[in-house]
Every structure is written in structure tokens, then in C-alpha cells.
Write a protein that holds these residues in place. Structure first.
Motif, mmCIF file in Angstrom:
data_model
loop_
_atom_site.group_PDB
_atom_site.id
_atom_site.type_symbol
_atom_site.label_atom_id
_atom_site.label_comp_id
_atom_site.label_asym_id
_atom_site.label_seq_id
_atom_site.Cartn_x
_atom_site.Cartn_y
_atom_site.Cartn_z
ATOM 1 N N PHE A 1 -22.939 20.032 -4.391
ATOM 2 C CA PHE A 1 -24.157 19.237 -4.279
ATOM 3 C C PHE A 1 -25.182 19.676 -5.312
ATOM 4 O O PHE A 1 -25.775 18.844 -6.016
ATOM 5 N N TRP A 2 -25.391 20.986 -5.430
ATOM 6 C CA TRP A 2 -26.380 21.477 -6.392
ATOM 7 C C TRP A 2 -25.939 21.186 -7.826
ATOM 8 O O TRP A 2 -26.784 20.963 -8.699
ATOM 9 N N VAL B 1 -18.772 11.408 9.012
ATOM 10 C CA VAL B 1 -19.850 10.816 8.214
ATOM 11 C C VAL B 1 -19.308 10.291 6.885
ATOM 12 O O VAL B 1 -19.717 9.224 6.409
ATOM 13 N N THR B 2 -18.376 11.016 6.295
ATOM 14 C CA THR B 2 -17.761 10.556 5.045
ATOM 15 C C THR B 2 -17.106 9.192 5.249
ATOM 16 O O THR B 2 -17.265 8.282 4.427
ATOM 17 N N GLY B 3 -16.359 9.051 6.339
ATOM 18 C CA GLY B 3 -15.722 7.771 6.626
ATOM 19 C C GLY B 3 -16.732 6.663 6.845
ATOM 20 O O GLY B 3 -16.543 5.530 6.387
ATOM 21 N N ALA C 1 -23.647 20.916 6.889
ATOM 22 C CA ALA C 1 -22.359 20.241 6.723
ATOM 23 C C ALA C 1 -22.529 18.843 6.144
ATOM 24 O O ALA C 1 -21.714 18.392 5.335
ATOM 25 N N LEU C 2 -23.598 18.160 6.535
ATOM 26 C CA LEU C 2 -23.817 16.808 6.026
ATOM 27 C C LEU C 2 -24.124 16.826 4.536
ATOM 28 O O LEU C 2 -23.595 16.015 3.765
ATOM 29 N N VAL C 3 -24.976 17.761 4.116
ATOM 30 C CA VAL C 3 -25.352 17.835 2.700
ATOM 31 C C VAL C 3 -24.312 18.590 1.890
ATOM 32 O O VAL C 3 -24.027 18.250 0.741
ATOM 33 N N GLY C 4 -23.733 19.634 2.498
ATOM 34 C CA GLY C 4 -22.807 20.482 1.763
ATOM 35 C C GLY C 4 -21.377 19.997 1.751
ATOM 36 O O GLY C 4 -20.612 20.359 0.856
ATOM 37 N N ILE C 5 -20.984 19.164 2.732
ATOM 38 C CA ILE C 5 -19.602 18.656 2.781
ATOM 39 C C ILE C 5 -19.565 17.138 2.702
ATOM 40 O O ILE C 5 -18.914 16.572 1.816
ATOM 41 N N ALA C 6 -20.243 16.459 3.623
ATOM 42 C CA ALA C 6 -20.099 14.999 3.720
ATOM 43 C C ALA C 6 -20.516 14.280 2.435
ATOM 44 O O ALA C 6 -19.756 13.453 1.906
ATOM 45 N N LEU C 7 -21.703 14.586 1.934
ATOM 46 C CA LEU C 7 -22.181 13.890 0.734
ATOM 47 C C LEU C 7 -21.326 14.194 -0.495
ATOM 48 O O LEU C 7 -20.876 13.256 -1.180
#
Length: 388
Positions: A370-371, A98-100, A211-217
Motif C-alpha cells: 500500500f505504501w 472485501v476484495t471480492g 487488514a482492509l488497508v494492508g491486505i484488501a486494497l
């Protein structure tokens, strides 16, 4: 070899070796922290190293500009401070994909790139400072836990900073390698030759909200704000205009391609970009692209040797690896703190961002990074008073 050719070639070799040895330990720590096994972390290191080398070659040859691509060191530090998320390693791989895709979208949608540049530098750098702060404690805790192993590493780092600052991180790793070799000799620990053989460990990505909110973003934001945007600025300072769309498409595609093998992210080089684009690469500015091509070509065989580097790190005595990673990030922490506190009117939101990121908390399965960004931006909006 003529001097006008040898200088950019030499600069390229230095760029590759300094870039790799200064932070590969951080990459391994980050991948391991989010659930990778030893083999998967070695595969990820192999993937990002070869892809950033090939991307440097492609961008430099097609633009005739000294564009250097690197892995996301701040992103690796983010992973190290995040830990495992819901879904484990496959979810982390999905976050890398998702990052890519987000980086690719940044190249295709100009408005997205403009949105990234609107994030206040103080908040972005405070988030980065909070992330790397945890890792920068490694030398301190290492000295307390194992001073006889960590002490020589710290000493070499200090002396190198004084005498050969550019080579401080590589020499620090060299000192750690000596410490590890002595440890293995004294303990008689065998090394399995199979662990030295390079191989890709492919993982099917899965996608979870955590994972999307905690890592990817956060990985996307820290890579853009701390690598790609500064990388363009560094190049502009040397008189080169990086083709933004092409650079984002190449690095975004490289990130997506490397994700199943465990690669977290590649991006424009920021600090190391000066090695290939600056005067050290020769007086003829039109030939400095040779340095970036050389750097990329050198990184390919270095990446193939990633398994051996990962094995060496895995056999280190207590405290050595965190110390090396922390020392490698001291410069990043110092630069981030300077940017965090540069504007008096931005200091309170920036400090709150830093504190939340450094806390390492995870709420609802979402990482502190993120937070921290949310807290900083909300507080800044509350405290901001429009000028008359």
C-alpha cells in the motif's frame, strides 16, 4: 475422438495442469504467511482451485468464449510478503471478502473499472515487482542453506527452461516432489493419512482497518492491474472480447464465496489464458471454448486433491518450498521489471514504488504494498509536468 475436438480438450488439460502446478506453492505460502494453519491453507487452496474451475466452466458455457479463470498469483505473492496483520487469520479472511466485494463493485460500477485502468502501468507493475522480488530470493537463500536439496530443483528448472519452457514450473515441482520423497524415506517421517483427506476449514471473517488497508486494497489493486486488465488484453489479442461486467460478477462472487474457506481471490487468467485461447486449442476459433470448459472440469478433482499437495509441501526439507515458489515467479518478476522501466519519464516513480514494496516494511499495521503505491503515485504527481 475427432482431431477438431481432441485439440481443445488436450489444450484444456494442459491449461489446468500447468496453471495449478506452476503456482500452488505460492498460494500456500501466501495463506500461511497471513496466519493460516496447515489445514486452513489446504482448505483455501481447495476453495480457489474448485471455484476457478467452476467459474471457467460457467463463463465459457454462457459466452462460448475460451475464458479461463485463475487464482491471483500476484495476490498470493502479496500475502506472502505481507505477513500477519492485526486480527490474524480471521482478519485476513475478512480482507478476502472485501476484495471480492470490490471486484463485484467493479463489474457493477463502470467508473470504478475506469479508475483502475488509470493507475499508471509502470507504478502498478513496479509494486508487483517489489512484492515478488522477496519471494524470488528463495532459490538463492535456499541454495546457501541447503544446496543438496535445492540444487536439483534449480537444475531441473534451468534445463526445463531450455528444452520445455511451458512445462518449466510443473517439472520444477516434480523435481521438488522427488526431493521431498527422498527426504521422507531417509528421515522415516510418517505421513498422517488424515491430512490427505480434503475438507473445508471455515473461518468467520472479522474486519480490521489494518487488514482492509494492508491486505484488501492492495490485493484488489494487484489482482485488477496484474490479472484482470491484462487478461482482457490477452483475450483481445486472440480476437475475443471478454464481457467485462459478467466476468467481474462471476469472479467477484467466487472470491466472496471462497473467502470463509480461506480462498484469497480468483480472477481472469492472464498468461495461462493464451493456452486455451490460442492456436494450440485448435484452428477453429469458435470451438476453443471447449478448452476452457475442459480446464475447469479438470481443476475440480485437482482441487479435491489439494490437501495431499499441501501435506507434501509441509514435509519438504529446508529451503525447497521457497525455492519452488521463487522459481515459479521469475517470469512474473521479469515481465514486471520490463513494464516498470519501459517509459524513461516514469522510471523514478516506478523505482521508488519498487523499492518501497521490496522493503517489506509495515507502517501503522499497513503493508508495504500500500505504501509503495502511495509513494509512487505521489512522486509521479510531483514530478509530472503537463505538456503545453
Amino acid at each position: 475422438m475427432p482431431i477438431e475436438t481432441s485439440r481443445p480438450v488436450a489444450a484444456g488439460v494442459v491449461t489446468a495442469l500447468v496453471g495449478f502446478t506452476s503456482a500452488f506453492v505460492v498460494v500456500l505460502q501466501g495463506l500461511t504467511a497471513v496466519g493460516a494453519t496447515h489445514a486452513q491453507a489446504a482448505s483455501g487452496l481447495l476453495a480457489v482451485t474448485i471455484l476457478m474451475g467452476l467459474s471457467s466452466v460457467v463463463l465459457s458455457l454462457t459466452t462460448r468464449l475460451p475464458i479461463t479463470v485463475a487464482w491471483s498469483t500476484p495476490g498470493a505473492a502479496l500475502l506472502a510478503s505481507t505477513g500477519t496483520v492485526d486480527g490474524g487469520w480471521p482478519a485476513a479472511v475478512g480482507a478476502f471478502v472485501v476484495t471480492g466485494v470490490l471486484v463485484l463493485a467493479t463489474g457493477l460500477v463502470p467508473a470504478l473499472g475506469s479508475l483502475i485502468t488509470r493507475i499508471p502501468a509502470s507504478v502498478a507493475q513496479a509494486m508487483l515487482a517489489g512484492i515478488v522480488m522477496q519471494l524470488c530470493l528463495g532459490p538463492v537463500t535456499g541454495m546457501a542453506a541447503n544446496p543438496w536439496a535445492v540444487g536439483p530443483v534449480v537444475l531441473v528448472w534451468v534445463i526445463s527452461l531450455r528444452l520445455l519452457p511451458r512445462w518449466a514450473s510443473p517439472l520444477t515441482f516434480a523435481a521438488a516432489a522427488v526431493v521431498i520423497a527422498v527426504h521422507l524415506t531417509r528421515s522415516g517421517t510418517p505421513i498422517e493419512t488424515s491430512s490427505l483427506v480434503p475438507r473445508l476449514e471455515l473461518t468467520a471473517p472479522t474486519f480490521t482497518l489494518g487488514a482492509l488497508v494492508g491486505i484488501a486494497l492492495p490485493l484488489y489493486l494487484v489482482t485488477m492491474a496484474s490479472q484482470n486488465v491484462p487478461g482482457v488484453a490477452v483475450m483481445r489479442g486472440f480476437g475475443y472480447e471478454v464481457p467485462w461486467r459478467r466476468a467481474m460478477l462471476v469472479t467477484g462472487a467466487g472470491t466472496v464465496l471462497g473467502a470463509p474457506a480461506g480462498g484469497h481471490a480468483i480472477n481472469l487468467a492472464a498468461i495461462s489464458a493464451a493456452l486455451a485461447a490460442g492456436p494450440d486449442a485448435g484452428e477453429d476459433r469458435s470451438r476453443r471454448w471447449v478448452a476452457s470448459v475442459t480446464s475447469g472440469l479438470v481443476l475440480v478433482p485437482v482441487g479435491i486433491a489439494a490437501a495431499a499437495f499441501a501435506t507434501l509441501v509441509s514435509l519438504a526439507p529446508e529451503g525447497v518450498v521457497p525455492a519452488v515458489a521463487g522459481l515459479a515467479l521469475m517470469g512474473t518478476l521479469a515481465a514486471s521489471l520490463r513494464s516498470t522501466l519501459a517509459e524513461p519519464s516514469e522510471q523514478v516513480p516506478a523505482v521508488v514504488t519498487f523499492a518501497v514494496a521490496a522493503s517489506g516494511i509495515a507502517v501503522a499495521g499497513v503493508s508495504a504494498a500500500f505504501w509503495a503505491l502511495v509513494a509512487g503515485l505521489v512522486l509521479r504527481a510531483v514530478l509530472h509536468r503537463p505538456t503545453d
